[in-house]
Design a protein around this motif. Structure first.
Motif, PDB file in Angstrom:
ATOM      1  N   ASP A  86     -54.259  -4.458 -28.168  1.00  0.00           N
ATOM      2  CA  ASP A  86     -55.579  -5.160 -27.984  1.00  0.00           C
ATOM      3  C   ASP A  86     -55.357  -5.640 -26.345  1.00  0.00           C
ATOM      4  OD1 ASP A  86     -53.842  -7.783 -27.058  1.00  0.00           O
ATOM      5  OD2 ASP A  86     -53.459  -7.665 -29.494  1.00  0.00           O
TER       6      ASP A  86
ATOM      7  N   LEU B 141     -60.562   5.212 -23.611  1.00  0.00           N
ATOM      8  CA  LEU B 141     -59.753   4.307 -24.524  1.00  0.00           C
ATOM      9  C   LEU B 141     -58.956   4.878 -25.426  1.00  0.00           C
ATOM     10  CD1 LEU B 141     -62.333   1.427 -24.792  1.00  0.00           C
ATOM     11  CD2 LEU B 141     -60.477   1.395 -23.582  1.00  0.00           C
TER      12      LEU B 141
ATOM     13  N   ARG C 169     -65.284  -0.608 -31.857  1.00  0.00           N
ATOM     14  CA  ARG C 169     -64.456  -1.544 -31.021  1.00  0.00           C
ATOM     15  C   ARG C 169     -64.631  -1.337 -29.618  1.00  0.00           C
ATOM     16  NH1 ARG C 169     -61.614  -5.089 -33.830  1.00  0.00           N
ATOM     17  NH2 ARG C 169     -61.569  -4.887 -36.469  1.00  0.00           N
ATOM     18  N   ALA C 170     -64.465  -0.031 -29.457  1.00  0.00           N
ATOM     19  CA  ALA C 170     -64.286   0.541 -28.096  1.00  0.00           C
ATOM     20  C   ALA C 170     -65.802   0.134 -27.406  1.00  0.00           C
ATOM     21  CB  ALA C 170     -64.063   1.982 -27.938  1.00  0.00           C
TER      22      ALA C 170
ATOM     23  N   VAL D  52     -65.713  -3.328 -26.108  1.00  0.00           N
ATOM     24  CA  VAL D  52     -64.572  -3.531 -24.949  1.00  0.00           C
ATOM     25  C   VAL D  52     -65.421  -2.959 -23.663  1.00  0.00           C
ATOM     26  CG1 VAL D  52     -62.643  -2.648 -23.808  1.00  0.00           C
ATOM     27  CG2 VAL D  52     -62.426  -3.304 -26.292  1.00  0.00           C
TER      28      VAL D  52
ATOM     29  N   PHE E 114     -63.352   2.497 -34.755  1.00  0.00           N
ATOM     30  CA  PHE E 114     -62.910   2.749 -33.232  1.00  0.00           C
ATOM     31  C   PHE E 114     -63.741   2.470 -32.423  1.00  0.00           C
ATOM     32  CE2 PHE E 114     -61.759   5.063 -29.702  1.00  0.00           C
ATOM     33  CZ  PHE E 114     -60.752   4.419 -29.166  1.00  0.00           C
TER      34      PHE E 114
ATOM     35  N   ILE F 268     -58.397  -3.410 -30.222  1.00  0.00           N
ATOM     36  CA  ILE F 268     -58.560  -1.848 -30.255  1.00  0.00           C
ATOM     37  C   ILE F 268     -58.172  -1.335 -31.460  1.00  0.00           C
ATOM     38  CG2 ILE F 268     -58.440  -0.010 -29.048  1.00  0.00           C
ATOM     39  CD1 ILE F 268     -58.717  -1.366 -26.339  1.00  0.00           C
TER      40      ILE F 268
END
Length: 376
Positions: free
Chosen positions: A210, A153, A123-124, A127, A120, A220
């Motif tokens: 997402d 997030l 992925r965060a 973003v 996570f 996400i």
């Protein structure tokens, strides 16, 4: 037929254990209870539909927005809507956020575990880098405080998770009302069975999340993570909102020396199954917002019953809360029966014993709830 011989009967809530062992509900069956529960769940379903849409909108379009002034408008801002919002002639989406924050604070389930994982975080970070690609100030702040934006997030992920959970529940409650109107739901066990069937049907529904930045979609919570509706959103929600909850301001002392609030979150008993409906309408009582929302969508047959009560509509929100509490014991019954280790009609002695132990653990948690009051 379930064999109940040679079973202990010394539990203070043994009556309710026996009810569940025979596939009944925690709430006694009566025409009045059926009408109240179905009617209030009809109203609740309409409200949950609105809550769900807004939570998902915020998660997908208001993520990493620090001053989301128009987050309750679902992307449709007009002068008339602003006036309605300021006049409070609207759905109180603040209550949805209260539930989301309560759920996040108590944690539990796969969603909570995933949001603390390395995957996570990676992925965060992707973003965040895309969102603030041309914003050196925010990138600098992110370097100084690397956990700040990631935590935002995490909150957005809970917005999405709760929104997806409520989407399913809204459909279950609204379809229940339709069946009742058609004369196909006539008892509390049938209400519970309908809810249980809905939970089982969507038990393995994927929970994903997402966002789109500059025309590119960023996962996400990808489907590959394996988060599911029942274990990763439904069960944590029941634990956080039905059982634990949070102490309402003004009803208990938050002074540590008063020892009125347990030091351990796991011992909290402020949820929907424990709360006294009487303070509804007072300052600092979040469920007041929900009762206010539901009063706008009450079916006529239920509204008429409230009007004929001793105080008429003077304590309408309290009456709504009392009906709502009854309905939540039905939802809890469905969850308990759906998670029971063995079928309720099993004839195997060891399986009956396992079911009994399972139910006793649940009943231990209900000792201080309002289970007896709703059955008076």
């Amino acid at each position: 037929m379930v064999n109940t011989k040679n079973k202990p009967v010394d539990h203070p809530l043994n009556e309710f254990i026996q009810r569940l062992q025979t596939g009944q509900a925690l709430l006694k069956d009566s025409p009045e209870n059926v009408l109240e529960v179905v009617g209030i769940l009809k109203s609740y379903g309409v409200v949950l539909d609105a809550y769900s849409q807004n939570l998902i909108y915020i998660a997908e379009h208001q993520f990493l927005v620090f001053f989301p002034f128009f987050k309750y408008f679902n992307g449709k801002v007009s002068l008339s809507q602003l006036l309605r919002h300021w006049w409070h002639d609207r759905i109180n989406f603040e209550y949805a956020e209260y539930c989301m924050k309560t759920m996040m604070w108590h944690g539990g389930g796969g969603l909570d575990n995933y949001l603390d994982s390395k995957e996570f975080t990676e992925r965060a970070e992707a973003v965040i880098a895309a969102k603030f690609k041309y914003n050196p100030l925010m990138l600098g702040i992110n370097n100084l405080f690397p956990d700040f934006l990631i935590e935002q997030l995490r909150v957005s992920a809970y917005y999405s998770g709760l929104g997806q959970f409520w989407r399913v529940m809204a459909d279950i409650f609204l379809s229940l009302s339709d069946l009742y109107d058609q004369g196909k739901i006539k008892s509390i066990p049938e209400v519970v069975e309908h809810i249980k069937a809905g939970l089982v049907k969507d038990a393995l529904r994927p929970i994903t999340y997402d966002v789109k930045i500059g025309g590119k979609v960023y996962d996400i919570i990808p489907k590959s993570v394996g988060l599911k509706f029942l274990p990763d959103t439904a069960v944590p929600y029941v634990e956080a909102v039905f059982f634990r909850g949070t102490p309402f301001l003004g009803t208990v002392s938050l002074n540590a020396q008063a020892y009125q609030v347990p030091p351990d979150q796991a011992r909290f008993q402020y949820g929907a199954l424990y709360a006294d409906p009487l303070p509804i309408g007072g300052a600092g009582i979040p469920p007041t917002l929900l009762m206010q929302d539901m009063r706008h969508y009450l079916p006529d047959y239920l509204h008429e019953i409230y009007k004929r009560s001793l105080r008429g509509e003077d304590d309408l929100r309290v009456q709504i809360c009392m009906s709502f509490q009854k309905s939540m014991f039905c939802v809890t019954s469905a969850a308990i029966l759906g998670l029971m280790p063995y079928p309720v009609d099993t004839e195997d002695q060891s399986e009956q014993t396992a079911n009994r132990v399972y139910l006793e653990k649940w009943m231990d948690r209900f000792k201080t709830s309002r289970l007896l009051e709703v059955n008076e």
